[in-house]
Design a protein around this motif. Structure first.
Motif, PDB file in Angstrom:
ATOM      1  N   VAL A  25      -0.946 -33.465  -1.044  1.00  0.00           N
ATOM      2  CA  VAL A  25      -0.404 -32.883   0.175  1.00  0.00           C
ATOM      3  C   VAL A  25       1.102 -32.743   0.016  1.00  0.00           C
ATOM      4  CG1 VAL A  25       0.025 -33.307   2.629  1.00  0.00           C
ATOM      5  CG2 VAL A  25      -2.221 -33.790   1.666  1.00  0.00           C
ATOM      6  N   THR A  26       1.609 -31.581   0.406  1.00  0.00           N
ATOM      7  CA  THR A  26       3.051 -31.346   0.446  1.00  0.00           C
ATOM      8  C   THR A  26       3.414 -31.015   1.881  1.00  0.00           C
ATOM      9  OG1 THR A  26       2.991 -30.446  -1.794  1.00  0.00           O
ATOM     10  CG2 THR A  26       4.966 -29.999  -0.488  1.00  0.00           C
ATOM     11  N   THR A  27       4.421 -31.711   2.419  1.00  0.00           N
ATOM     12  CA  THR A  27       4.845 -31.463   3.791  1.00  0.00           C
ATOM     13  C   THR A  27       5.947 -30.414   3.826  1.00  0.00           C
ATOM     14  OG1 THR A  27       6.586 -33.139   3.839  1.00  0.00           O
ATOM     15  CG2 THR A  27       4.334 -33.869   4.404  1.00  0.00           C
ATOM     16  N   LYS A  28       6.267 -29.979   5.032  1.00  0.00           N
ATOM     17  CA  LYS A  28       7.333 -28.996   5.227  1.00  0.00           C
ATOM     18  C   LYS A  28       8.698 -29.560   4.826  1.00  0.00           C
ATOM     19  CE  LYS A  28       4.738 -26.704   8.810  1.00  0.00           C
ATOM     20  NZ  LYS A  28       4.536 -26.515  10.241  1.00  0.00           N
ATOM     21  N   LYS A  29       8.816 -30.897   4.778  1.00  0.00           N
ATOM     22  CA  LYS A  29      10.056 -31.549   4.337  1.00  0.00           C
ATOM     23  C   LYS A  29      10.007 -31.888   2.853  1.00  0.00           C
ATOM     24  CE  LYS A  29      11.081 -33.484   8.847  1.00  0.00           C
ATOM     25  NZ  LYS A  29      11.268 -34.700   9.633  1.00  0.00           N
ATOM     26  N   ASN A  30       9.032 -31.299   2.135  1.00  0.00           N
ATOM     27  CA  ASN A  30       8.846 -31.467   0.697  1.00  0.00           C
ATOM     28  C   ASN A  30       8.516 -32.908   0.286  1.00  0.00           C
ATOM     29  OD1 ASN A  30       8.527 -30.049  -1.700  1.00  0.00           O
ATOM     30  ND2 ASN A  30      10.552 -30.638  -2.431  1.00  0.00           N
ATOM     31  N   GLN A  31       7.829 -33.647   1.153  1.00  0.00           N
ATOM     32  CA  GLN A  31       7.306 -34.959   0.790  1.00  0.00           C
ATOM     33  C   GLN A  31       5.931 -34.737   0.155  1.00  0.00           C
ATOM     34  OE1 GLN A  31       7.645 -36.393   4.884  1.00  0.00           O
ATOM     35  NE2 GLN A  31       8.909 -38.059   4.091  1.00  0.00           N
ATOM     36  N   HIS A  32       5.599 -35.566  -0.833  1.00  0.00           N
ATOM     37  CA  HIS A  32       4.350 -35.408  -1.567  1.00  0.00           C
ATOM     38  C   HIS A  32       3.488 -36.659  -1.421  1.00  0.00           C
ATOM     39  CE1 HIS A  32       5.811 -31.762  -3.543  1.00  0.00           C
ATOM     40  NE2 HIS A  32       6.990 -32.373  -3.560  1.00  0.00           N
ATOM     41  N   TYR A  33       2.196 -36.441  -1.230  1.00  0.00           N
ATOM     42  CA  TYR A  33       1.215 -37.519  -1.135  1.00  0.00           C
ATOM     43  C   TYR A  33       0.059 -37.161  -2.054  1.00  0.00           C
ATOM     44  CZ  TYR A  33       3.832 -38.580   3.086  1.00  0.00           C
ATOM     45  OH  TYR A  33       4.833 -38.885   3.973  1.00  0.00           O
ATOM     46  N   HIS A  34      -0.522 -38.181  -2.688  1.00  0.00           N
ATOM     47  CA  HIS A  34      -1.625 -37.960  -3.621  1.00  0.00           C
ATOM     48  C   HIS A  34      -2.588 -39.121  -3.464  1.00  0.00           C
ATOM     49  CE1 HIS A  34      -3.635 -37.918  -7.606  1.00  0.00           C
ATOM     50  NE2 HIS A  34      -3.586 -36.614  -7.391  1.00  0.00           N
ATOM     51  N   GLY A  35      -3.829 -38.813  -3.132  1.00  0.00           N
ATOM     52  CA  GLY A  35      -4.805 -39.879  -2.962  1.00  0.00           C
ATOM     53  C   GLY A  35      -6.125 -39.328  -2.456  1.00  0.00           C
ATOM     54  N   VAL A  36      -6.893 -40.193  -1.806  1.00  0.00           N
ATOM     55  CA  VAL A  36      -8.210 -39.834  -1.302  1.00  0.00           C
ATOM     56  C   VAL A  36      -8.114 -39.594   0.201  1.00  0.00           C
ATOM     57  CG1 VAL A  36     -10.581 -40.625  -0.993  1.00  0.00           C
ATOM     58  CG2 VAL A  36      -9.360 -41.175  -3.098  1.00  0.00           C
ATOM     59  N   ALA A  37      -8.590 -38.433   0.644  1.00  0.00           N
ATOM     60  CA  ALA A  37      -8.624 -38.124   2.076  1.00  0.00           C
ATOM     61  C   ALA A  37      -9.664 -39.021   2.731  1.00  0.00           C
ATOM     62  CB  ALA A  37      -8.974 -36.658   2.285  1.00  0.00           C
ATOM     63  N   SER A  38      -9.260 -39.755   3.769  1.00  0.00           N
ATOM     64  CA  SER A  38     -10.220 -40.686   4.363  1.00  0.00           C
ATOM     65  C   SER A  38     -10.576 -40.384   5.809  1.00  0.00           C
ATOM     66  CB  SER A  38      -9.734 -42.127   4.231  1.00  0.00           C
ATOM     67  OG  SER A  38      -8.529 -42.311   4.917  1.00  0.00           O
ATOM     68  N   ASP A  39      -9.648 -39.860   6.614  1.00  0.00           N
ATOM     69  CA  ASP A  39      -9.963 -39.675   8.032  1.00  0.00           C
ATOM     70  C   ASP A  39      -8.879 -38.845   8.708  1.00  0.00           C
ATOM     71  OD1 ASP A  39     -11.390 -39.935  10.375  1.00  0.00           O
ATOM     72  OD2 ASP A  39     -10.930 -42.044  10.675  1.00  0.00           O
ATOM     73  N   ILE A  40      -9.221 -38.303   9.863  1.00  0.00           N
ATOM     74  CA  ILE A  40      -8.241 -37.691  10.761  1.00  0.00           C
ATOM     75  C   ILE A  40      -8.197 -38.577  11.988  1.00  0.00           C
ATOM     76  CG2 ILE A  40      -7.677 -35.698  12.194  1.00  0.00           C
ATOM     77  CD1 ILE A  40      -9.245 -33.987  10.149  1.00  0.00           C
ATOM     78  N   GLU A  41      -7.003 -39.032  12.322  1.00  0.00           N
ATOM     79  CA  GLU A  41      -6.849 -39.950  13.448  1.00  0.00           C
ATOM     80  C   GLU A  41      -5.943 -39.357  14.507  1.00  0.00           C
ATOM     81  OE1 GLU A  41      -6.085 -44.065  12.537  1.00  0.00           O
ATOM     82  OE2 GLU A  41      -6.711 -43.729  10.468  1.00  0.00           O
TER      83      GLU A  41
END
Length: 84
Positions: A25-41
């Motif tokens: 995942v890349t955010t609009k502020k250019n932060q990056h996340y990498h992992g397993v999608a687990s839930d929407i809260e």
């Protein structure tokens, strides 16, 4: 102020969570996340994507996501890239 995303975008987030897909995942502020999608809260009337990175859960506001990539999943058809 609560920001909404399109129904189409929401569907992609639901799909990766349902499949427990490996994502980037890349955010609009250019932060990056990498992992397993687990839930929407729902937190304080806003929706967050929960991503398991190692042993830690990261929460990313759905409306802040600029790019969602499902990568390295089997079957290959479960991999995709979407940008908003």
């Amino acid at each position: 102020m609560v920001k909404n995303i399109s129904c189409q975008a929401h569907d992609y987030f639901e799909i990766v969570c349902m499949r427990r897909s490996l994502i980037k995942v890349t955010t609009k502020k250019n932060q990056h996340y990498h992992g397993v999608a687990s839930d929407i809260e729902l937190i304080e009337k806003q929706e967050y994507l929960s991503i398991l990175e190692g042993h830690e859960i990261k929460q990313v506001l759905l409306s802040d996501v600029q790019k969602l990539e499902a990568v390295g999943n089997s079957p290959e058809q479960h991999n995709f890239s979407m940008a908003w």
